[in-house]
Enzyme design. Structure first.
Site, PDB file in Angstrom:
ATOM      1  N   TYR A 312       0.849  -1.195   0.000  1.00 52.50           N
ATOM      2  CA  TYR A 312       0.000   0.000   0.000  1.00 52.50           C
ATOM      3  C   TYR A 312       0.891   1.254   0.000  1.00 52.50           C
ATOM      4  O   TYR A 312       0.689   2.184  -0.777  1.00 52.50           O
ATOM      5  CB  TYR A 312      -0.895  -0.039   1.236  1.00 52.50           C
TER       6      TYR A 312
HETATM    7  N1  LIG Z   1      -9.085   4.327   5.716  1.00 58.73           N
HETATM    8  C1  LIG Z   1      -7.906   4.871   5.964  1.00 58.73           C
HETATM    9  O1  LIG Z   1      -7.361   4.760   7.066  1.00 58.73           O
HETATM   10  C2  LIG Z   1      -7.232   5.658   4.891  1.00 58.73           C
HETATM   11  C3  LIG Z   1      -6.138   6.480   5.245  1.00 58.73           C
HETATM   12  C4  LIG Z   1      -5.538   7.261   4.278  1.00 58.73           C
HETATM   13  C5  LIG Z   1      -6.008   7.211   2.982  1.00 58.73           C
HETATM   14  N2  LIG Z   1      -7.049   6.375   2.658  1.00 58.73           N
HETATM   15  C6  LIG Z   1      -7.488   6.388   1.272  1.00 58.73           C
HETATM   16  O2  LIG Z   1      -8.824   6.863   1.225  1.00 58.73           O
HETATM   17  C7  LIG Z   1      -9.470   6.361   0.034  1.00 58.73           C
HETATM   18  C8  LIG Z   1     -10.842   5.861   0.375  1.00 58.73           C
HETATM   19  O3  LIG Z   1     -10.697   4.696   1.170  1.00 58.73           O
HETATM   20  P1  LIG Z   1     -11.704   4.221   2.298  1.00 58.73           P
HETATM   21  O4  LIG Z   1     -10.888   4.119   3.525  1.00 58.73           O
HETATM   22  O5  LIG Z   1     -12.932   5.020   2.271  1.00 58.73           O
HETATM   23  O6  LIG Z   1     -11.938   2.736   1.848  1.00 58.73           O
HETATM   24  P2  LIG Z   1     -13.189   1.984   1.213  1.00 58.73           P
HETATM   25  O7  LIG Z   1     -14.382   2.190   2.061  1.00 58.73           O
HETATM   26  O8  LIG Z   1     -12.729   0.590   0.995  1.00 58.73           O
HETATM   27  O9  LIG Z   1     -13.393   2.725  -0.168  1.00 58.73           O
HETATM   28  C9  LIG Z   1     -12.501   2.535  -1.242  1.00 58.73           C
HETATM   29  C10 LIG Z   1     -13.290   2.519  -2.520  1.00 58.73           C
HETATM   30  O10 LIG Z   1     -12.370   2.428  -3.615  1.00 58.73           O
HETATM   31  C11 LIG Z   1     -13.041   1.828  -4.691  1.00 58.73           C
HETATM   32  N3  LIG Z   1     -12.294   0.701  -5.219  1.00 58.73           N
HETATM   33  C12 LIG Z   1     -11.828  -0.387  -4.560  1.00 58.73           C
HETATM   34  N4  LIG Z   1     -11.329  -1.261  -5.428  1.00 58.73           N
HETATM   35  C13 LIG Z   1     -11.457  -0.713  -6.658  1.00 58.73           C
HETATM   36  C14 LIG Z   1     -11.143  -1.143  -7.952  1.00 58.73           C
HETATM   37  N5  LIG Z   1     -10.584  -2.324  -8.197  1.00 58.73           N
HETATM   38  N6  LIG Z   1     -11.418  -0.317  -8.983  1.00 58.73           N
HETATM   39  C15 LIG Z   1     -11.993   0.886  -8.775  1.00 58.73           C
HETATM   40  N7  LIG Z   1     -12.348   1.324  -7.574  1.00 58.73           N
HETATM   41  C16 LIG Z   1     -12.079   0.525  -6.522  1.00 58.73           C
HETATM   42  C17 LIG Z   1     -14.383   1.276  -4.172  1.00 58.73           C
HETATM   43  O11 LIG Z   1     -15.401   2.218  -4.501  1.00 58.73           O
HETATM   44  P3  LIG Z   1     -16.391   1.965  -5.746  1.00 58.73           P
HETATM   45  O12 LIG Z   1     -16.922   0.577  -5.571  1.00 58.73           O
HETATM   46  O13 LIG Z   1     -17.451   2.991  -5.572  1.00 58.73           O
HETATM   47  O14 LIG Z   1     -15.615   2.127  -6.984  1.00 58.73           O
HETATM   48  C18 LIG Z   1     -14.179   1.297  -2.686  1.00 58.73           C
HETATM   49  O15 LIG Z   1     -15.376   1.409  -2.006  1.00 58.73           O
HETATM   50  C19 LIG Z   1      -8.517   5.314  -0.523  1.00 58.73           C
HETATM   51  O16 LIG Z   1      -7.769   5.871  -1.594  1.00 58.73           O
HETATM   52  C20 LIG Z   1      -7.573   5.021   0.634  1.00 58.73           C
HETATM   53  O17 LIG Z   1      -6.324   4.579   0.199  1.00 58.73           O
HETATM   54  C21 LIG Z   1      -7.670   5.609   3.576  1.00 58.73           C
END
Ligand SMILES: NC(=O)c1ccc[n+]([C@@H]2O[C@H](COP(=O)([O-])OP(=O)(O)OC[C@H]3O[C@@H](n4cnc5c(N)ncnc54)[C@H](OP(=O)(O)O)[C@@H]3O)[C@@H](O)[C@H]2O)c1
Length: 401
Positions: A312
């Protein structure tokens, strides 16, 4: 000597603050707007002047009174400093002398002195925008938005300080904003706060579901478009209509090291985001695009800190560096979202709530922060700007002009 310099700079900062407060007040107080409104009658969207008479009148009714208010408060500052009997009290007059240049310029424009407009009215000159809106200092693209994007934002005239404080350095009202990863935890929360800020939202999802957001127990259906990693090009027509694209999708394979996990991590987190970034930047064509269009890209604090998931971190750091590289000559604003751990499908043990994080992101954007850091880790607030500064300058040094 240091005290003298501080007083001098403070006196200039003070009169600039007075100018911007006067401008803000003119938009809140109808009596004052009767004078200021002349300024808003002068220009067409290409900044050509509607009529020479209105141009001159606008200076007598708006710019001259504004400069006189600045001068009054500038003199008040000097008078206050003089009470302290410091050796360098006279440097407190700098703000007033600085203001006199604006007063003379405004009188010259009002009197129709040839070339006075070209020499003194630099944020209103017609012609193409050659840069993106300024960050700390107001330039023509920044100020254009006050006239033609939202008159209730972008109040500052020279320094962007007051707009940053008021949260009026970016208006989201009426902006068409699309979010990838829309069905995810942060995606949904972002859509909600963007909607509450008056934006017209579009959900970009790789799932087949129609996206709905919930606010105060009300379900609000969102315009939803499906897309797939590798087929970013199919979004071109849609992206041409979008003002702000938020690239937010992402995946975390945690401790995996298989070839499939490595390839998927880079394809989803890095290359699809990079392709979307290039595609969106290709839609920036006109003066209006340069100031209205923006990219916000969610990289994560994994750019500078451990996320306890090497794959990641690798994919997000590569994305972060590609953005830093592209930002050097980007045709529109690109913001990085540097987020710490929040509870989501991707990170079930995250500490912050996605709702709170999304709210901070939107507030940070309205203050025009180009790197929006939201985390509980104090080190990130120090490490990220330092890293970004050095990497950006290193890239600048070794890339073609
Ligand atoms: N959670 C944390 O602690 C954290 C910290 C820093 C940054 N982030 C970043 O924040 C962003 C949102 O993450 P989240 O924590 O809200 O996680 P999440 O609930 O898992 O959401 C991520 C979304 O990305 C999309 N995705 C996943 N696999 C994909 C694929 N193969 N192709 C296209 N889209 C895909 C999906 O949305 P769709 O099904 O609608 O396409 C999924 O719901 C991510 O970029 C993550 O790296 C998260």
């Amino acid at each position: 000597m240091l005290i003298a310099a501080v007083i001098l700079l403070l006196s200039i900062f003070w009169v600039e603050l007075v100018r911007d407060f006067y401008h803000w007040l003119a938009h809140q107080w109808p009596t004052l707007y009767r004078l200021h409104g002349w300024h808003h009658r002068v220009f067409r969207p290409d900044l050509s002047v509607v009529s020479d008479t209105i141009y001159k009148e606008a200076h007598w009714y708006n710019d001259v009174p504004e400069a006189l208010v600045m001068l009054t408060f500038g003199l008040l500052f000097w008078f206050t400093i003089a009470q302290f009997n410091l050796a360098y009290s006279w440097t407190g007059s700098a703000g007033s002398i600085y203001t006199l240049t604006f007063l003379v310029g405004a009188i010259a424009r009002g009197a129709g002195v040839p070339k006075a407009d070209e020499l003194t009215d630099i944020t209103h000159r017609p012609g193409d925008f050659t840069s993106i809106p300024g960050d700390l200092f107001v330039n023509k693209p920044y100020h254009w938005r006050h006239h033609f994007d939202n008159q209730n934002a972008y109040f500052c005239g020279t320094l962007t300080f007051l707009d940053k404080v008021l949260g009026t350095a970016l208006s989201l009202k009426g902006k068409k904003i699309a979010v990838t990863g829309a069905s995810g935890t942060l995606g949904l929360a972002l859509l909600k706060y963007l909607h509450l800020s008056g934006a017209k939202i579009t959900a970009l999802t790789s799932s087949n579901q129609e996206i709905t957001i919930t606010n105060k127990e009300e379900n609000i259906p969102v315009k939803t478009i499906s897309w797939q990693v590798g087929k970013e090009q199919e979004l071109l027509t849609e992206l041409e209509k979008i003002d702000i694209l938020i690239i937010n999708h992402g995946i975390n394979f945690h401790g995996q090291t298989s070839q499939e996990a490595i390839e998927k991590s880079y394809q989803i987190n890095t290359f699809s985001s990079y392709r979307l970034m290039e595609l969106f930047l290709s839609t920036v064509k006109t003066n209006q695009d340069i100031v209205r269009k923006e990219l916000w890209i969610n990289t994560s604090e994994a750019e500078v800190n451990p996320a306890f998931s090497p794959l990641y971190e690798l994919s997000k750091r590569t994305l972060g560096d590609l953005i830093t590289l592209k930002r050097l000559k980007a045709p529109c604003v690109i913001r990085k979202l540097i987020l710490g751990p929040f509870k989501s499908n991707l990170n079930p043990i995250g500490i912050m709530s996605a709702d709170w994080v999304a709210k901070q992101i939107v507030q940070g954007a309205k203050r025009d922060f180009r790197n929006i850091i939201v985390t509980i880790n104090p080190l990130t607030y120090l490490a990220f700007p330092v890293k970004e500064f050095f990497v950006s300058n290193y890239f600048k040094f070794f890339t073609n002009k």
